[in-house]
Design a protein around this motif. Structure first.
Motif, PDB file in Angstrom:
ATOM      1  N   ALA A 161       0.974  44.538  -5.723  1.00 17.45           N
ATOM      2  CA  ALA A 161       1.863  43.378  -5.706  1.00 17.45           C
ATOM      3  C   ALA A 161       3.238  43.839  -6.186  1.00 17.45           C
ATOM      4  N   CYS A 162       4.199  42.937  -6.098  1.00 15.82           N
ATOM      5  CA  CYS A 162       5.553  43.246  -6.575  1.00 15.82           C
ATOM      6  C   CYS A 162       6.045  42.129  -7.491  1.00 15.82           C
ATOM      7  N   GLY A 163       6.980  42.473  -8.349  1.00 16.52           N
ATOM      8  CA  GLY A 163       7.683  41.483  -9.164  1.00 16.52           C
ATOM      9  C   GLY A 163       6.722  40.616  -9.975  1.00 16.52           C
ATOM     10  N   THR A 164       6.984  39.333  -9.931  1.00 15.35           N
ATOM     11  CA  THR A 164       6.180  38.388 -10.697  1.00 15.35           C
ATOM     12  C   THR A 164       4.705  38.456 -10.309  1.00 15.35           C
ATOM     13  N   ALA A 165       4.431  38.666  -9.025  1.00 20.92           N
ATOM     14  CA  ALA A 165       3.035  38.731  -8.575  1.00 20.92           C
ATOM     15  C   ALA A 165       2.323  39.920  -9.233  1.00 20.92           C
ATOM     16  N   ALA A 166       3.064  41.012  -9.453  1.00 18.52           N
ATOM     17  CA  ALA A 166       2.454  42.175 -10.116  1.00 18.52           C
ATOM     18  C   ALA A 166       2.152  41.842 -11.581  1.00 18.52           C
ATOM     19  N   ILE A 208      -1.646  40.546  -4.151  1.00 17.06           N
ATOM     20  CA  ILE A 208      -1.158  39.239  -4.618  1.00 17.06           C
ATOM     21  C   ILE A 208       0.255  39.035  -4.095  1.00 17.06           C
ATOM     22  N   SER A 209       0.470  37.885  -3.462  1.00 17.66           N
ATOM     23  CA  SER A 209       1.812  37.603  -2.938  1.00 17.66           C
ATOM     24  C   SER A 209       1.995  36.110  -2.727  1.00 17.66           C
ATOM     25  N   GLN A 210       3.086  35.566  -3.204  1.00 19.17           N
ATOM     26  CA  GLN A 210       3.394  34.163  -2.941  1.00 19.17           C
ATOM     27  C   GLN A 210       3.660  33.978  -1.454  1.00 19.17           C
ATOM     28  N   SER A 211       4.596  34.752  -0.945  1.00 21.67           N
ATOM     29  CA  SER A 211       5.022  34.551   0.452  1.00 21.67           C
ATOM     30  C   SER A 211       4.000  35.067   1.452  1.00 21.67           C
ATOM     31  N   GLY A 212       3.269  36.085   1.060  1.00 22.00           N
ATOM     32  CA  GLY A 212       2.378  36.749   2.025  1.00 22.00           C
ATOM     33  C   GLY A 212       3.146  37.587   3.024  1.00 22.00           C
ATOM     34  N   GLU A 213       4.455  37.754   2.790  1.00 23.53           N
ATOM     35  CA  GLU A 213       5.284  38.494   3.744  1.00 23.53           C
ATOM     36  C   GLU A 213       6.024  39.652   3.095  1.00 23.53           C
ATOM     37  N   THR A 214       5.734  39.947   1.842  1.00 24.73           N
ATOM     38  CA  THR A 214       6.436  41.048   1.177  1.00 24.73           C
ATOM     39  C   THR A 214       6.046  42.360   1.849  1.00 24.73           C
ATOM     40  N   MET A 215       7.043  43.008   2.442  1.00 23.11           N
ATOM     41  CA  MET A 215       6.731  44.184   3.259  1.00 23.11           C
ATOM     42  C   MET A 215       6.060  45.293   2.452  1.00 23.11           C
ATOM     43  N   ALA A 259      12.446  27.600  -4.791  1.00 28.89           N
ATOM     44  CA  ALA A 259      13.362  28.370  -5.646  1.00 28.89           C
ATOM     45  C   ALA A 259      13.011  29.848  -5.514  1.00 28.89           C
ATOM     46  N   VAL A 260      14.043  30.664  -5.471  1.00 24.53           N
ATOM     47  CA  VAL A 260      13.804  32.093  -5.242  1.00 24.53           C
ATOM     48  C   VAL A 260      12.986  32.704  -6.386  1.00 24.53           C
ATOM     49  N   ALA A 261      13.302  32.329  -7.601  1.00 26.80           N
ATOM     50  CA  ALA A 261      12.545  32.875  -8.735  1.00 26.80           C
ATOM     51  C   ALA A 261      11.189  32.174  -8.820  1.00 26.80           C
ATOM     52  N   SER A 262      10.167  32.968  -8.957  1.00 24.85           N
ATOM     53  CA  SER A 262       8.805  32.439  -8.899  1.00 24.85           C
ATOM     54  C   SER A 262       8.383  31.854 -10.254  1.00 24.85           C
ATOM     55  N   THR A 263       7.810  30.677 -10.233  1.00 24.93           N
ATOM     56  CA  THR A 263       7.294  30.068 -11.475  1.00 24.93           C
ATOM     57  C   THR A 263       5.866  29.560 -11.245  1.00 24.93           C
ATOM     58  N   LEU A 346      12.124  39.142 -16.753  1.00 26.34           N
ATOM     59  CA  LEU A 346      12.499  39.083 -15.324  1.00 26.34           C
ATOM     60  C   LEU A 346      13.169  37.749 -14.997  1.00 26.34           C
ATOM     61  N   LYS A 347      12.606  36.657 -15.517  1.00 27.31           N
ATOM     62  CA  LYS A 347      13.195  35.334 -15.235  1.00 27.31           C
ATOM     63  C   LYS A 347      14.637  35.288 -15.728  1.00 27.31           C
ATOM     64  N   LEU A 348      14.866  35.852 -16.925  1.00 28.27           N
ATOM     65  CA  LEU A 348      16.219  35.775 -17.491  1.00 28.27           C
ATOM     66  C   LEU A 348      17.208  36.620 -16.681  1.00 28.27           C
ATOM     67  N   LYS A 349      16.752  37.797 -16.247  1.00 32.61           N
ATOM     68  CA  LYS A 349      17.626  38.636 -15.406  1.00 32.61           C
ATOM     69  C   LYS A 349      17.973  37.896 -14.125  1.00 32.61           C
ATOM     70  N   GLU A 350      16.927  37.392 -13.476  1.00 32.25           N
ATOM     71  CA  GLU A 350      17.124  36.787 -12.155  1.00 32.25           C
ATOM     72  C   GLU A 350      18.012  35.553 -12.199  1.00 32.25           C
ATOM     73  N   LEU A 351      17.783  34.709 -13.199  1.00 33.37           N
ATOM     74  CA  LEU A 351      18.437  33.401 -13.187  1.00 33.37           C
ATOM     75  C   LEU A 351      19.765  33.395 -13.918  1.00 33.37           C
TER      76      LEU A 351
HETATM   77  O1  M6R Z   1       6.226  36.732  -2.196  1.00 30.49           O
HETATM   78  P1  M6R Z   1       5.731  37.711  -3.228  1.00 30.49           P
HETATM   79  O2  M6R Z   1       4.927  37.092  -4.291  1.00 30.49           O
HETATM   80  O3  M6R Z   1       5.053  38.904  -2.612  1.00 30.49           O
HETATM   81  O4  M6R Z   1       7.054  38.260  -3.908  1.00 30.49           O
HETATM   82  C1  M6R Z   1       6.987  39.281  -4.853  1.00 30.49           C
HETATM   83  C2  M6R Z   1       8.300  39.427  -5.568  1.00 30.49           C
HETATM   84  O5  M6R Z   1       9.328  39.714  -4.663  1.00 30.49           O
HETATM   85  C3  M6R Z   1       8.678  38.152  -6.335  1.00 30.49           C
HETATM   86  O6  M6R Z   1       7.714  37.805  -7.271  1.00 30.49           O
HETATM   87  C4  M6R Z   1      10.008  38.346  -7.057  1.00 30.49           C
HETATM   88  O7  M6R Z   1       9.878  39.281  -8.092  1.00 30.49           O
HETATM   89  C5  M6R Z   1      10.550  37.024  -7.554  1.00 30.49           C
HETATM   90  N1  M6R Z   1      11.966  37.030  -7.378  1.00 30.49           N
HETATM   91  C6  M6R Z   1      10.200  36.768  -8.984  1.00 30.49           C
HETATM   92  O8  M6R Z   1      10.791  35.626  -9.481  1.00 30.49           O
END
Ligand code: M6R
Length: 474
Positions: A161-166, A208-215, A259-263, A346-351
């Motif tokens: 996974a990446c980012g928040t999902a990781a 793990i992925s919210q979008s299911g499209e993270t390359m 919202a771009v930042a994942s919660t 991560l949330k603080l950096k992003e937002l």
């Molecule tokens: O869609 P995904 O869950 O695969 O996305 C993974 C990351 O790109 C995503 O969590 C990203 O780190 C967010 N900007 C976190 O807020």
């Protein structure tokens, strides 16, 4: 030559990943699209049709969607959709229904999607749990199947996974290893295939992925499958590439996250990984049925506790409004509090575009403590005093260490932890919960802190600069 033929001709000559749309100025009511290794979804409306990278793009207009597969060409007009393959042959495909409520893609009285999505979290967790476990205590997957004999024979789990999902995967590792006694690795998806990982038929890969499209995550899934590993996807977006390509899928039911930042997806992902862990523990005989029941009860109690965190969030909002001029904020956590610290940073950096770092509290003396100077804000996620022996005391001593060097200490602690207030400048309490459930609560004040601080700085919290909701390129 028609536009669809032209599209086929062009895409045959292209390499790599792309989603292309084209309109002929002489026929503006027709849009032609094609994709390879990049998402494109079709929305079917009444007298109108849609193309988007994700169903969220058109969810307020229609909840009926159609997948476009690799190297297919779609031609849409307001009342017709035609999919063809690279030879120009028509492809018949059944549409699917997206369960999300269209109103879920609106702000619902909140001023931003981010604020709304933070408030959606009790529902996101409750919905992800709903109706998952059958009478035999077995997890109901949403699609595909990985045979029980395969799951019984796995000797390792790798979460990609990446980012928040990781970070959700990192939280899940503590639970799965504890409940199932299976070693769990958590790998950033973009690092995974380049390190030549040891993966085989007895490795369960969890994407793990919210979008299911993270390359990056898609490529990790494909790499794992090439090595023969079964892949379970934990995904929020129905019909997305990862959901389709995995051998089985468990949907998080967080609803559309705009919202771009994942919660809310983060909490739903932790919940889903926990369900997977509980299922494996039951299947492999690591837990007795009453223990499984007790874990499910612990999860069921979480939504109302999250609601309490939301209802008592004013003190952390007030603090955030005073910190708009901070240049660096540090976050410390230990055990399951460590990924929470990473997510808070991560949330603080992003937002808020503030430099923030999350550290394992035990690592402090190995370097990061050198950063601490007079007035440095440090958030500390304090383990439960009822948790693993001495961890609470060790993190309290970290609080003392940074405070002695002039840090301003802000502690997230469990209600009833009377010790916390003796050592911190300010304590934000969350309801008491079993240790492994605490990340679902302790991260919420940190999300709110980042949101409120960014809002105080006048930033667009739904669309932070330089970021995209789905990262569809490697
Ligand atoms: O869609 P995904 O869950 O695969 O996305 C993974 C990351 O790109 C995503 O969590 C990203 O780190 C967010 N900007 C976190 O807020």
């Amino acid at each position: 030559m028609g536009l669809a033929d032209a599209m086929r001709l062009i895409t045959r000559r292209l390499e790599g990943a792309f989603t292309l749309l084209a309109v002929d100025a002489r026929e503006p009511r027709t849009v032609v699209g094609a994709r390879r290794n990049s998402p494109l979804v079709i929305g079917l409306g009444e007298g109108e049709n849609f193309l988007g990278s994700d169903v969220v793009a058109f969810i307020e207009h229609t909840r009926t969607a159609l997948e476009l597969h690799q190297d297919e060409v779609v031609e849409i007009t307001p009342d017709r959709v035609t999919i063809t393959d690279m030879k120009g042959l028509v492809v018949e495909r059944e549409p699917y229904h997206v369960d999300w409520d269209a109103s879920a893609a609106q702000k619902g009285g909140f001023s931003t999607f981010m604020e709304k999505e933070i408030h959606d979290q009790p529902t996101a967790v409750a919905d992800t749990l709903r109706g998952r476990i059958d009478d035999r205590g077995r997890l109901q997957l949403d699609g595909g199947i990985i045979h029980e004999t395969v799951l019984n024979s796995i000797d390792k789990i790798i979460v990609v996974a990446c980012g928040t999902a990781a970070y959700a995967g990192l939280v899940g590792r503590y639970a799965i290893e504890h409940w199932c006694r299976i070693p769990v690795e958590v790998e950033l998806a973009h690092e995974f295939r380049y390190r030549d990982p040891v993966v085989g038929v007895r490795t369960l890969v969890v994407a793990i992925s919210q979008s299911g499209e993270t390359m990056d995550t898609i490529m990790a899934v494909r790499h794992a499958q090439q090595q023969g590993a079964p892949v379970i996807a934990i995904v929020n977006t129905q019909g997305s590439t990862i959901a389709r390509e995995a051998d089985a899928v468990l949907y998080t039911r967080a609803g559309p996250e705009i919202a771009v930042a994942s919660t809310k997806a983060f909490l739903a992902q932790i919940t889903a990984v926990y369900l997977l862990g509980i299922y494996l523990a039951e299947l492999r005989g690591n837990k007795f049925p009453d223990e499984i029941e007790s874990l499910l009860e612990q999860l069921d109690a979480i939504p109302s506790k999250i609601q309490r965190v939301l209802d008592t969030s004013e003190p952390i909002r007030e603090l955030a409004r005073t910190m708009a001029n901070e240049r660096t904020v540090l976050f410390l956590g230990r055990h399951v509090g460590y990924p929470v610290a990473l997510e808070g940073a991560l949330k603080l950096k992003e937002l808020a575009y503030i430099h923030a770092e999350g550290f394992a509290a035990g690592e402090l003396k190995h370097g990061p403590i050198a950063l601490v100077e007079e007035g440095q804000p440090v958030f500390i996620v304090l383990p439960s005093p009822r948790g693993r022996e001495s961890l609470h005391a060790k993190v309290i001593s970290n609080v003392q260490e940074v405070r002695a060097r002039g840090a301003r200490t802000f502690v997230i602690a469990e209600e009833g932890d009377t010790d916390a207030a003796n050592y911190a400048e300010q304590v934000f309490y969350v309801p008491s919960a079993p240790v492994l459930m605490t990340p679902l609560l302790s991260v919420v004040p940190l999300q709110i802190f980042a949101l409120e601080l960014a809002a105080a700085k006048g930033y667009d919290v739904d669309q932070p600069r330089n970021l995209a909701k789905s990262v569809t390129v490697e």
